[in-house]
Design a protein around this motif. Sequence first.
Motif, mmCIF file in Angstrom:
data_model
loop_
_atom_site.group_PDB
_atom_site.id
_atom_site.type_symbol
_atom_site.label_atom_id
_atom_site.label_comp_id
_atom_site.label_asym_id
_atom_site.label_seq_id
_atom_site.Cartn_x
_atom_site.Cartn_y
_atom_site.Cartn_z
ATOM 1 N N LYS A 134 37.363 -71.041 -77.571
ATOM 2 C CA LYS A 134 36.167 -71.093 -78.418
ATOM 3 C C LYS A 134 36.331 -72.144 -79.518
ATOM 4 O O LYS A 134 37.453 -72.570 -79.827
ATOM 5 N N PRO A 135 35.231 -72.528 -80.137
ATOM 6 C CA PRO A 135 35.312 -73.481 -81.252
ATOM 7 C C PRO A 135 36.034 -72.881 -82.459
ATOM 8 O O PRO A 135 35.916 -71.687 -82.731
ATOM 9 N N ASP A 136 36.771 -73.715 -83.158
ATOM 10 C CA ASP A 136 37.429 -73.272 -84.387
ATOM 11 C C ASP A 136 36.416 -73.125 -85.519
ATOM 12 O O ASP A 136 36.605 -72.343 -86.430
ATOM 13 N N ARG A 166 28.137 -66.811 -84.666
ATOM 14 C CA ARG A 166 27.252 -66.128 -83.718
ATOM 15 C C ARG A 166 27.666 -66.329 -82.267
ATOM 16 O O ARG A 166 26.826 -66.455 -81.372
ATOM 17 N N GLY A 167 28.960 -66.395 -82.020
ATOM 18 C CA GLY A 167 29.461 -66.453 -80.658
ATOM 19 C C GLY A 167 29.221 -67.749 -79.927
ATOM 20 O O GLY A 167 29.372 -67.814 -78.693
ATOM 21 N N MET A 168 28.873 -68.817 -80.639
ATOM 22 C CA MET A 168 28.562 -70.077 -79.959
ATOM 23 C C MET A 168 29.815 -70.683 -79.320
ATOM 24 O O MET A 168 30.895 -70.690 -79.909
ATOM 25 N N TYR A 224 28.122 -77.867 -78.557
ATOM 26 C CA TYR A 224 29.193 -77.057 -77.993
ATOM 27 C C TYR A 224 28.889 -76.663 -76.543
ATOM 28 O O TYR A 224 27.719 -76.568 -76.153
ATOM 29 N N PRO A 225 29.926 -76.389 -75.741
ATOM 30 C CA PRO A 225 29.706 -75.873 -74.396
ATOM 31 C C PRO A 225 28.930 -74.540 -74.455
ATOM 32 O O PRO A 225 28.938 -73.859 -75.485
ATOM 33 N N HIS A 226 28.290 -74.159 -73.353
ATOM 34 C CA HIS A 226 27.508 -72.936 -73.336
ATOM 35 C C HIS A 226 28.409 -71.711 -73.477
ATOM 36 O O HIS A 226 29.604 -71.769 -73.193
ATOM 37 N N THR A 227 27.825 -70.636 -73.955
ATOM 38 C CA THR A 227 28.564 -69.385 -74.154
ATOM 39 C C THR A 227 28.517 -68.538 -72.889
ATOM 40 O O THR A 227 27.478 -68.396 -72.251
ATOM 41 N N HIS A 228 29.653 -67.934 -72.528
ATOM 42 C CA HIS A 228 29.699 -67.001 -71.396
ATOM 43 C C HIS A 228 29.020 -65.706 -71.764
ATOM 44 O O HIS A 228 29.032 -65.300 -72.916
#
Length: 377
Positions: A130-132, A136-138, A373-377
């Motif tokens: 995940k992003p550092d 909101r879970g992005m 950012y890449p999409h969230t699972h």
Amino acid sequence: MMTEKLIYNSFYDRSGVPDLVTGARPTSFYEFWPTWLFYAPMKLYGLGLALRYWGLTLPTITNPLFDKGGFVGESKSQILNQIPDSLSDNVCAHISIQKDTNDQNHIQLVYQRALEEINDKAINFPCVIKPDEGERGMGVQIAYKENDILRYLQEYPSGEKIIVQQMADYPCEAGLFYIRKPNEKKGKIFSLTLKYFPFVVGDGVTTLKDLILKDPRAGKLSHIYLKRHQKNWDMVLPKGKQYRIAFTGSHSRGTIFKNGNPYITKEMEENWDQFCQKIPEFYFGRFDVRFHTMEDLETLHNVKVIEINGASAEATHIWDSHYPILKAYKTLMQQYKYMFEIGAQNRKRGFTPVPFKEVYELIKKNKTLPDIYPHTH
């Protein structure tokens, strides 16, 4: 055809927490209002507090040793690293890696370094990536194998840091909000949110897409779930087979939040107060934690901290579908008041708030992150 995403099922279990979902209202009438609309009164209230305490950026020193107090643009890894080694058994192992450019040689170098650090920290697959910096879970994804980390690096924007974290395969998740003023000897649990990961159940006939659309809650949030599971739309689940449609414990990503405040006990509050007071200069924030049972959450046995949200934290139990909107605003006002009071006390103790210009630039940057950012699972 079944895909590896069905590994989600092995993590779904709510037997360790009260069943607050069955028979509950699918959504509240304000639960998915646009953020600008819901938070408009709170922005005015926050401005009033800034004038009262004479400090617009006081929240940046609510937790003086946290990056920007955990208010905006903060580093998740820097905050996690504030937890002392004596508490490491209760924290998910993690590493952070920096991607500087899109040059393939650089990406391969970072990738190899990441694998070495993952091995050193004994992080196993599947793990979370995940992003550092984000909220909101992005951008949260599961890495099932080493190549998933390489793929994520290639998709990730340059100049940003990434966290790879051990997946806590404990079945339950909660958001536990702790507050203590610097002049107080004891803190308190301000909010407890129990999280329920939604799933659909196959009937041997209906496609996954239609199962989502027909679900009383998921159907109203199909814009969240359908894009995430687009590759599996035509999959027909066997009768009785569960398929989890949300992984990350974020309300905006489709996880169900319920008010857990009635389950806060004196022992839970005492144990978490002892835990929090071991974190240097920590006064205000929410722990996102995984655990087995409510008793474990109370005693901190079989509990793993996934993330700590500082001044930007929210008392997320307000997103319970049965929580009245006026009560939600009252809760947020209490939270904001604590935040500014703590910031003001820390300013008197000698800590300096982050300048407004820097905070403003970070707020502007944050608005662009969901698009890069890449999409969230």
